[in-house]
Design a protein around this motif. Structure first.
Motif, PDB file in Angstrom:
ATOM      1  N   LYS A 149      44.040 -32.288   2.323  1.00 38.69           N
ATOM      2  CA  LYS A 149      45.628 -31.873   2.248  1.00 38.69           C
ATOM      3  C   LYS A 149      46.032 -30.435   2.004  1.00 38.69           C
ATOM      4  O   LYS A 149      46.994 -30.158   2.264  1.00 38.69           O
ATOM      5  N   ALA A 150      46.110 -30.670   0.437  1.00 40.32           N
ATOM      6  CA  ALA A 150      47.035 -29.026  -0.401  1.00 40.32           C
ATOM      7  C   ALA A 150      46.153 -28.191   0.354  1.00 40.32           C
ATOM      8  O   ALA A 150      46.802 -27.506   0.793  1.00 40.32           O
ATOM      9  N   LYS A 151      45.172 -27.840   0.316  1.00 39.36           N
ATOM     10  CA  LYS A 151      44.313 -26.754   1.251  1.00 39.36           C
ATOM     11  C   LYS A 151      44.635 -26.170   2.826  1.00 39.36           C
ATOM     12  O   LYS A 151      45.930 -25.206   3.047  1.00 39.36           O
ATOM     13  N   GLU A 152      44.649 -27.155   3.474  1.00 38.96           N
ATOM     14  CA  GLU A 152      45.506 -27.269   4.897  1.00 38.96           C
ATOM     15  C   GLU A 152      46.630 -27.224   4.552  1.00 38.96           C
ATOM     16  O   GLU A 152      46.881 -25.856   5.628  1.00 38.96           O
ATOM     17  N   VAL A 153      47.991 -27.451   4.140  1.00 38.27           N
ATOM     18  CA  VAL A 153      49.049 -26.900   3.708  1.00 38.27           C
ATOM     19  C   VAL A 153      49.091 -25.798   2.885  1.00 38.27           C
ATOM     20  O   VAL A 153      49.865 -24.573   4.126  1.00 38.27           O
ATOM     21  N   LEU A 154      48.266 -24.756   2.295  1.00 36.92           N
ATOM     22  CA  LEU A 154      48.261 -23.210   1.884  1.00 36.92           C
ATOM     23  C   LEU A 154      48.031 -22.593   2.833  1.00 36.92           C
ATOM     24  O   LEU A 154      48.483 -21.102   3.203  1.00 36.92           O
ATOM     25  N   GLU A 155      46.954 -23.189   4.161  1.00 30.88           N
ATOM     26  CA  GLU A 155      46.663 -22.407   4.952  1.00 30.88           C
ATOM     27  C   GLU A 155      47.437 -22.045   6.045  1.00 30.88           C
ATOM     28  O   GLU A 155      47.771 -20.955   6.165  1.00 30.88           O
ATOM     29  N   MET A 156      47.749 -22.837   6.033  1.00 33.48           N
ATOM     30  CA  MET A 156      49.396 -23.176   6.986  1.00 33.48           C
ATOM     31  C   MET A 156      50.761 -22.231   6.428  1.00 33.48           C
ATOM     32  O   MET A 156      51.290 -21.561   7.115  1.00 33.48           O
ATOM     33  N   GLN A 157      50.492 -21.971   5.453  1.00 32.72           N
ATOM     34  CA  GLN A 157      51.303 -21.053   5.287  1.00 32.72           C
ATOM     35  C   GLN A 157      51.523 -20.030   4.579  1.00 32.72           C
ATOM     36  O   GLN A 157      51.533 -18.598   4.099  1.00 32.72           O
ATOM     37  N   GLY A 158      50.016 -18.996   4.883  1.00 32.00           N
ATOM     38  CA  GLY A 158      48.936 -18.123   5.601  1.00 32.00           C
ATOM     39  C   GLY A 158      48.291 -17.444   4.107  1.00 32.00           C
ATOM     40  O   GLY A 158      47.721 -16.525   4.235  1.00 32.00           O
ATOM     41  N   TYR A 159      47.956 -18.662   3.675  1.00 31.09           N
ATOM     42  CA  TYR A 159      46.737 -18.120   2.337  1.00 31.09           C
ATOM     43  C   TYR A 159      45.375 -18.616   3.255  1.00 31.09           C
ATOM     44  O   TYR A 159      45.060 -19.062   4.208  1.00 31.09           O
ATOM     45  N   THR A 160      44.818 -16.795   3.213  1.00 25.17           N
ATOM     46  CA  THR A 160      43.354 -16.879   3.255  1.00 25.17           C
ATOM     47  C   THR A 160      42.370 -17.468   1.724  1.00 25.17           C
ATOM     48  O   THR A 160      41.379 -17.750   2.725  1.00 25.17           O
ATOM     49  N   THR A 161      42.116 -17.750   1.468  1.00 29.08           N
ATOM     50  CA  THR A 161      40.929 -17.527   0.747  1.00 29.08           C
ATOM     51  C   THR A 161      41.369 -18.662  -0.052  1.00 29.08           C
ATOM     52  O   THR A 161      41.803 -18.990  -1.925  1.00 29.08           O
ATOM     53  N   VAL A 162      41.187 -20.321   0.446  1.00 27.40           N
ATOM     54  CA  VAL A 162      41.591 -21.500  -0.552  1.00 27.40           C
ATOM     55  C   VAL A 162      40.080 -22.280  -0.437  1.00 27.40           C
ATOM     56  O   VAL A 162      39.194 -22.117   0.715  1.00 27.40           O
ATOM     57  N   LEU A 163      39.692 -23.239  -1.672  1.00 31.28           N
ATOM     58  CA  LEU A 163      38.519 -23.569  -1.949  1.00 31.28           C
ATOM     59  C   LEU A 163      39.277 -25.009  -2.384  1.00 31.28           C
ATOM     60  O   LEU A 163      39.564 -25.488  -3.293  1.00 31.28           O
ATOM     61  N   ASN A 164      37.959 -25.827  -1.920  1.00 34.41           N
ATOM     62  CA  ASN A 164      38.328 -27.278  -1.946  1.00 34.41           C
ATOM     63  C   ASN A 164      37.473 -27.481  -3.277  1.00 34.41           C
ATOM     64  O   ASN A 164      36.573 -27.430  -2.597  1.00 34.41           O
ATOM     65  N   ALA A 165      37.829 -27.666  -4.168  1.00 36.39           N
ATOM     66  CA  ALA A 165      36.606 -28.099  -5.290  1.00 36.39           C
ATOM     67  C   ALA A 165      36.199 -29.439  -5.295  1.00 36.39           C
ATOM     68  O   ALA A 165      35.339 -29.881  -6.047  1.00 36.39           O
ATOM     69  N   GLY A 166      36.841 -29.954  -4.949  1.00 36.42           N
ATOM     70  CA  GLY A 166      36.890 -31.360  -4.533  1.00 36.42           C
ATOM     71  C   GLY A 166      37.469 -32.188  -5.756  1.00 36.42           C
ATOM     72  O   GLY A 166      38.595 -32.442  -6.188  1.00 36.42           O
ATOM     73  N   GLY A 167      36.855 -33.306  -6.768  1.00 37.73           N
ATOM     74  CA  GLY A 167      37.411 -33.976  -8.053  1.00 37.73           C
ATOM     75  C   GLY A 167      37.488 -33.206  -8.825  1.00 37.73           C
ATOM     76  O   GLY A 167      36.471 -32.523  -9.404  1.00 37.73           O
ATOM     77  N   ARG A 168      38.118 -33.705  -9.871  1.00 30.14           N
ATOM     78  CA  ARG A 168      38.195 -33.129 -11.585  1.00 30.14           C
ATOM     79  C   ARG A 168      36.658 -32.974 -12.076  1.00 30.14           C
ATOM     80  O   ARG A 168      35.648 -32.698 -12.738  1.00 30.14           O
ATOM     81  N   ASN A 169      36.196 -34.752 -11.730  1.00 30.29           N
ATOM     82  CA  ASN A 169      34.583 -35.082 -12.287  1.00 30.29           C
ATOM     83  C   ASN A 169      33.556 -34.412 -11.728  1.00 30.29           C
ATOM     84  O   ASN A 169      32.566 -34.649 -12.051  1.00 30.29           O
ATOM     85  N   ASP A 170      33.685 -33.434 -10.764  1.00 31.42           N
ATOM     86  CA  ASP A 170      33.123 -32.876  -9.962  1.00 31.42           C
ATOM     87  C   ASP A 170      33.128 -30.823 -11.028  1.00 31.42           C
ATOM     88  O   ASP A 170      31.855 -30.474 -10.107  1.00 31.42           O
ATOM     89  N   LEU A 171      33.719 -31.304 -11.786  1.00 23.71           N
ATOM     90  CA  LEU A 171      33.894 -29.579 -12.183  1.00 23.71           C
ATOM     91  C   LEU A 171      33.427 -29.520 -13.252  1.00 23.71           C
ATOM     92  O   LEU A 171      34.310 -28.760 -13.949  1.00 23.71           O
ATOM     93  N   THR A 172      32.056 -29.556 -13.580  1.00 23.48           N
ATOM     94  CA  THR A 172      31.497 -29.837 -14.873  1.00 23.48           C
ATOM     95  C   THR A 172      31.429 -28.501 -14.888  1.00 23.48           C
ATOM     96  O   THR A 172      30.790 -28.185 -16.165  1.00 23.48           O
ATOM     97  N   TYR A 173      30.561 -27.767 -14.505  1.00 22.93           N
ATOM     98  CA  TYR A 173      29.855 -26.569 -14.311  1.00 22.93           C
ATOM     99  C   TYR A 173      31.531 -25.927 -14.260  1.00 22.93           C
ATOM    100  O   TYR A 173      31.061 -24.051 -14.843  1.00 22.93           O
ATOM    101  N   LEU A 174      32.628 -25.543 -14.221  1.00 21.82           N
ATOM    102  CA  LEU A 174      33.319 -24.592 -15.069  1.00 21.82           C
ATOM    103  C   LEU A 174      34.148 -24.880 -16.483  1.00 21.82           C
ATOM    104  O   LEU A 174      33.926 -25.773 -16.415  1.00 21.82           O
TER     105      LEU A 174
END
Length: 174
Positions: A149-174
């Motif tokens: 939802k946040a990605k959609e909102v930012l893209e409507m605001q004109g942001y061009t490179t918005v990525l959905n990284a998923g859930g916090r527990n999915d971010l073990t690679y960061l």
């Protein structure tokens, strides 16, 4: 099975255009990594074209909205996370952030919900947090739904490179 599915889809699309005109299913296609199929239908008979001023039967596109937005792959996230100006946005509530913080990288907590107007805080803070609309913005939440939802909102605001990284527990690679 296909006939039953196409009948259900056509009834759904008929309701969407506020009409009970019979529709012919042309195509059901799902984009890569998307849970939202695009359904193409054609109106049968003469009532639809004449009602809307068409001489021939138009092709309508109906996109069924689902509850889960597409999530970018870890490779896509890693490719942009270290670029200059890249920003990580955590869309979880403050209580969720306290329970499982992301300590591997700095991120900004901007709570967002899927309800209408639930991302008003993000819209308000976006120009200060992300002044460069071309810089990568990586968004995550608990499951990926609010981040979508946040990605959609930012893209409507004109942001061009918005990525959905998923859930916090999915971010073990960061």
């Amino acid at each position: 099975m296909l006939r039953a599915a196409s009948s259900n889809i056509c009834r759904l699309v008929s309701r969407q255009i506020a009409s009970r005109i019979p529709l012919q299913l042309l195509q059901v296609a799902t984009a890569r990594r998307s849970a939202s199929p695009t359904i193409l239908v054609r109106a049968e008979g003469n009532s639809f074209p004449s009602f809307f001023g068409f001489r021939s039967s138009p092709v309508l596109e109906y996109r069924k909205h689902t509850t889960m937005a597409p999530i970018n792959t870890p490779d896509e996230i890693l490719a942009v996370v270290d670029k200059p100006g890249a920003v990580l946005i955590d869309c979880r509530t403050e209580a969720e952030v306290k329970d499982t913080p992301l300590s591997s990288r700095p991120s900004h907590n901007v709570s967002c919900t899927i309800a209408e107007g639930g991302c008003d805080e993000l819209v308000e803070k976006a120009p200060k947090l992300m002044p460069d609309k071309d810089a990568p913005v990586i968004i995550f939440c608990r499951s990926g739904r609010r981040a979508g939802k946040a990605k959609e909102v930012l893209e409507m605001q004109g942001y061009t490179t918005v990525l959905n990284a998923g859930g916090r527990n999915d971010l073990t690679y960061l």
